[in-house]
Design an enzyme around this catalytic site. Structure first.
Site, PDB file in Angstrom:
ATOM      1  N   ASP A  14       0.830  -1.213   0.000  1.00 33.14           N
ATOM      2  CA  ASP A  14       0.000   0.000   0.000  1.00 33.14           C
ATOM      3  C   ASP A  14       0.861   1.258   0.000  1.00 33.14           C
ATOM      4  O   ASP A  14       0.656   2.174   0.809  1.00 33.14           O
ATOM      5  CB  ASP A  14      -0.939   0.005   1.207  1.00 33.14           C
ATOM      6  CG  ASP A  14      -1.608  -1.330   1.448  1.00 33.14           C
ATOM      7  OD1 ASP A  14      -1.990  -1.981   0.459  1.00 33.14           O
ATOM      8  OD2 ASP A  14      -1.740  -1.729   2.616  1.00 33.14           O
ATOM      9  N   GLU A 198     -11.089  -0.968  -3.861  1.00 29.69           N
ATOM     10  CA  GLU A 198     -10.388  -0.314  -2.755  1.00 29.69           C
ATOM     11  C   GLU A 198      -9.186   0.447  -3.301  1.00 29.69           C
ATOM     12  O   GLU A 198      -8.936   0.476  -4.505  1.00 29.69           O
ATOM     13  CB  GLU A 198      -9.927  -1.365  -1.736  1.00 29.69           C
ATOM     14  CG  GLU A 198      -8.939  -2.378  -2.305  1.00 29.69           C
ATOM     15  CD  GLU A 198      -8.571  -3.470  -1.321  1.00 29.69           C
ATOM     16  OE1 GLU A 198      -9.330  -3.679  -0.347  1.00 29.69           O
ATOM     17  OE2 GLU A 198      -7.534  -4.143  -1.525  1.00 29.69           O
TER      18      GLU A 198
END
Length: 341
Positions: A14, A198
């Protein structure tokens, strides 16, 4: 063509990179999911060697909000203030009704000049008006000078684990408008193993604004999709946005790079747009994939088509050692690497 010096940071999923006057700031999910860290370097290729600083730690386990599973921090600069968004849960247990963890979105701010040495203030949960699984908030300031937030959240009335929402902000931790759903997982490639959208990221170019996102499970099926809107459109109107029917960035077995996604964007010193993303270099994961640490942060240069659409290409091969690597390297071991980045 020279290869890029990849990965730029090992074992950081991420990844988020912010280019500042003082260099590149990097953050990402720490493998223990217990803290938020920052590192800074003059070049993207220098981030791996840069010193990592812990600027915030989770609350004691069992103490309530912000005490478990700290995920996907992002650092932004909004009206002269440093802002970090992240997701956190009060427990590591799954919410049986929602079949998800119990994350919500939280905010930290810092008013000091240096976010690494400065003092960070907890602003608490970002109240989205929906008390469900929420994560992966990102933000941008639009041409109207207003701040917007885009994030992923579950609606129990909609099949899947998370959809993408947008709202305008009154301040970095308070929504000014009601959340509007931009997109939900409905295409076949978005529903492999998990039904999820997401990791939104915002890219502006000429007269359009693009929002990339990641979908499906976190294995080799993980891929990036894209929404597009005109720069003069009402961004709070779902009709302003068009979803690309196919993923725009996917696994590439020829270079042993699997599950690219949860990306961010930055620029080189000479203004080239850069895609920052994570990848694994193997598919056989032992144990819970959530706790497999070998999603590494990579970069890739974005090309622009004549119609103003971004072209992300395919994941880059590793040009540096990576743990458990099975990357395909030239037989003579020599690599033409562009170290200018």
């Amino acid at each position: 063509m020279a290869l890029l010096p990849n990965p730029i940071v090992l074992q950081r999923a991420d990844p988020y990179v912010l280019r500042t006057d003082d260099g590149y700031l990097f953050t990402g999910s720490y493998p223990l999911y217990d803290r938020i860290t920052l590192r800074r370097a003059d070049r993207l290729s220098g981030l791996q060697a840069a010193e990592e600083h812990t600027i915030w730690r989770k609350h004691d386990s069992g103490s309530g909000e912000m005490s478990e599973l700290i995920w996907a921090p992002e650092i932004h600069r909004v009206d002269g203030q440093w802002v970090i968004y992240f997701a956190a849960a009060p427990t590591t247990e799954i919410d049986q009704q929602a079949d998800t963890f119990q994350h919500r979105v939280f905010c930290l701010t810092c008013d000091d000049a240096d976010p690494i040495t400065g003092t960070w203030t907890e602003r608490g949960k970002v109240d989205t008006g929906m008390d469900t699984f929420a994560l992966d908030a990102t933000t941008f300031v639009y041409t109207d000078g207003r701040q917007y937030l885009i994030w992923a959240q579950q609606d129990l009335a909609i099949e899947g684990h998370s959809n993408l929402y947008i709202a305008r902000m009154a301040n970095p931790w308070t929504l000014e408008t009601e959340p509007v759903m931009l997109s939900k997982p409905e295409l076949d490639w978005e529903k492999i193993r998990f039904i999820v959208e997401e990791g939104p990221a915002v890219l502006k170019y000429d007269d359009r604004i693009f929002v990339t996102f990641s979908a499906s499970g976190t294995g080799p099926e993980y891929a990036m999709g894209m929404l597009t809107a005109s720069a003069d459109a009402d961004l709070l109107d779902p009709a302003s946005w068009t979803k690309s029917p196919e993923p725009v960035f996917t696994s590439d077995e020829t270079v042993r790079q699997f599950g690219p996604g949860h990306n961010s964007f930055t620029k080189t010193d000479d203004g080239r747009d850069v895609l920052i993303y994570h990848c694994r270099n193997y598919v056989e994961i032992l144990g819970d994939p959530l706790f497999d640490p070998n999603r590494h942060a990579y970069m890739g240069l974005i090309e622009w088509a004549e119609d103003g659409t971004p072209r992300f290409g395919t994941p880059q091969m590793a040009t540096r050692f990576t743990p458990a690597t099975t990357d395909v390297l030239p037989s003579d071991g020599r690599l033409n690497v562009d170290e200018s980045l």
